[in-house]
Design a protein around this motif. Structure first.
Motif, PDB file in Angstrom:
ATOM      1  N   ILE A  53       0.839  -1.203   0.000  1.00  0.00           N
ATOM      2  CA  ILE A  53       0.000   0.000   0.000  1.00  0.00           C
ATOM      3  C   ILE A  53       0.872   1.251   0.000  1.00  0.00           C
ATOM      4  CG2 ILE A  53      -1.795   1.282   1.215  1.00  0.00           C
ATOM      5  CD1 ILE A  53      -2.739  -1.398   0.044  1.00  0.00           C
ATOM      6  N   GLU A  54       1.825   1.315   0.917  1.00  0.00           N
ATOM      7  CA  GLU A  54       2.745   2.447   0.964  1.00  0.00           C
ATOM      8  C   GLU A  54       3.975   2.073   1.798  1.00  0.00           C
ATOM      9  OE1 GLU A  54       1.778   5.961   3.189  1.00  0.00           O
ATOM     10  OE2 GLU A  54       0.371   4.895   4.489  1.00  0.00           O
ATOM     11  N   THR A  55       5.056   2.803   1.583  1.00  0.00           N
ATOM     12  CA  THR A  55       6.237   2.716   2.434  1.00  0.00           C
ATOM     13  C   THR A  55       6.410   4.063   3.118  1.00  0.00           C
ATOM     14  OG1 THR A  55       7.647   3.264   0.533  1.00  0.00           O
ATOM     15  CG2 THR A  55       7.420   0.939   1.100  1.00  0.00           C
ATOM     16  N   VAL A  56       6.431   4.039   4.447  1.00  0.00           N
ATOM     17  CA  VAL A  56       6.512   5.267   5.234  1.00  0.00           C
ATOM     18  C   VAL A  56       7.972   5.499   5.605  1.00  0.00           C
ATOM     19  CG1 VAL A  56       5.710   6.487   7.287  1.00  0.00           C
ATOM     20  CG2 VAL A  56       4.210   4.822   6.149  1.00  0.00           C
ATOM     21  N   SER A  57       8.541   6.604   5.150  1.00  0.00           N
ATOM     22  CA  SER A  57       9.924   6.938   5.472  1.00  0.00           C
ATOM     23  C   SER A  57       9.988   7.657   6.814  1.00  0.00           C
ATOM     24  CB  SER A  57      10.528   7.812   4.371  1.00  0.00           C
ATOM     25  OG  SER A  57       9.785   9.010   4.239  1.00  0.00           O
ATOM     26  N   SER A  58      11.182   7.909   7.288  1.00  0.00           N
ATOM     27  CA  SER A  58      11.361   8.577   8.572  1.00  0.00           C
ATOM     28  C   SER A  58      10.741   9.967   8.547  1.00  0.00           C
ATOM     29  CB  SER A  58      12.852   8.669   8.905  1.00  0.00           C
ATOM     30  OG  SER A  58      13.050   9.278  10.166  1.00  0.00           O
ATOM     31  N   LYS A  59       9.871  10.240   9.523  1.00  0.00           N
ATOM     32  CA  LYS A  59       9.152  11.506   9.566  1.00  0.00           C
ATOM     33  C   LYS A  59       9.565  12.370  10.760  1.00  0.00           C
ATOM     34  CE  LYS A  59       6.599  10.375   6.023  1.00  0.00           C
ATOM     35  NZ  LYS A  59       6.799  11.019   4.702  1.00  0.00           N
TER      36      LYS A  59
END
Length: 206
Positions: free
Chosen positions: A124-130
């Motif tokens: 669905i998605e890849t969440v990078s460092s936020k």
């Protein structure tokens, strides 16, 4: 509809898949009121009721930020099977992803996947460092699984090879059909449609 703020156990499961280059993984998903570190949240998502969430590892109060972070993995957190009702089902969730890299170019991500059968998985998605903050995200089920009547969601965090400090967290899962009042119909004159769209009210159906 399905909602989970993780204050009680609704059947989520966790698993560790060993990284070949790091056979002693740490940072398995745990459901708890988190103990904050430099990278891990001190509190769960501010958008739900209660204090629990899923986080990757726990160093205890005052623990070192690198003592229980994700090393190796992948660490997998999988939802129970969720029944879908309605034609326009949306999934919303809060996630936390914070990484300090020792090896630039090898960033670690929080991978979000879903399945309509529990066996085959669609990214669905890849969440990078936020940075140190919760973010809200989600998806429309029909964009990935048209006509599906059940859904399983999976969150995966890893640090393989072990070349950084990575913390992930998940909270405030909501799965529901959308309702729309005053939406334009096919017979609405084009000139009136922008006004109706501006005034429409969209919400999760309880």
């Amino acid at each position: 509809s399905f909602e989970d703020s993780f204050n009680t156990s609704l059947g989520w499961t966790t698993a560790v898949v060993n990284c070949p280059s790091f056979p002693t993984p740490t940072g398995q998903w745990v459901r708890m009121n988190p103990n904050g570190t430099l990278l891990q949240p001190e509190n769960d998502s501010p958008d739900d009721i209660g204090a629990q969430c899923y986080v990757t590892g726990d160093a205890g109060p005052g623990g070192n930020f690198a003592a229980a972070d994700v090393d190796g993995g992948p660490m997998r957190l999988t939802s129970p099977a969720i029944s879908l009702l309605g034609d326009d089902v949306r999934v919303r969730y809060s996630v936390w992803q914070y990484t300090i890299l020792y090896n630039p170019g090898q960033e670690d991500f929080l991978l979000v996947e879903a399945s309509d059968n529990g066996f085959t998985w669609t990214p669905i998605e890849t969440v990078s460092s936020k940075g140190p903050k919760w973010i809200e995200s989600g998806f429309r089920v029909g964009d990935f699984f048209p006509g599906a009547d059940l859904l399983v969601i999976r969150f995966t965090s890893s640090d393989c090879p072990n070349d950084g400090v990575t913390e992930s967290a998940v909270d405030n899962i909501r799965v529901a059909a959308l309702s729309c009042d005053e939406c334009p119909s096919a017979s609405t004159p084009l000139a009136e449609a922008p006004v109706l769209l501006k005034n429409r009210y969209i919400s999760f159906v309880p």
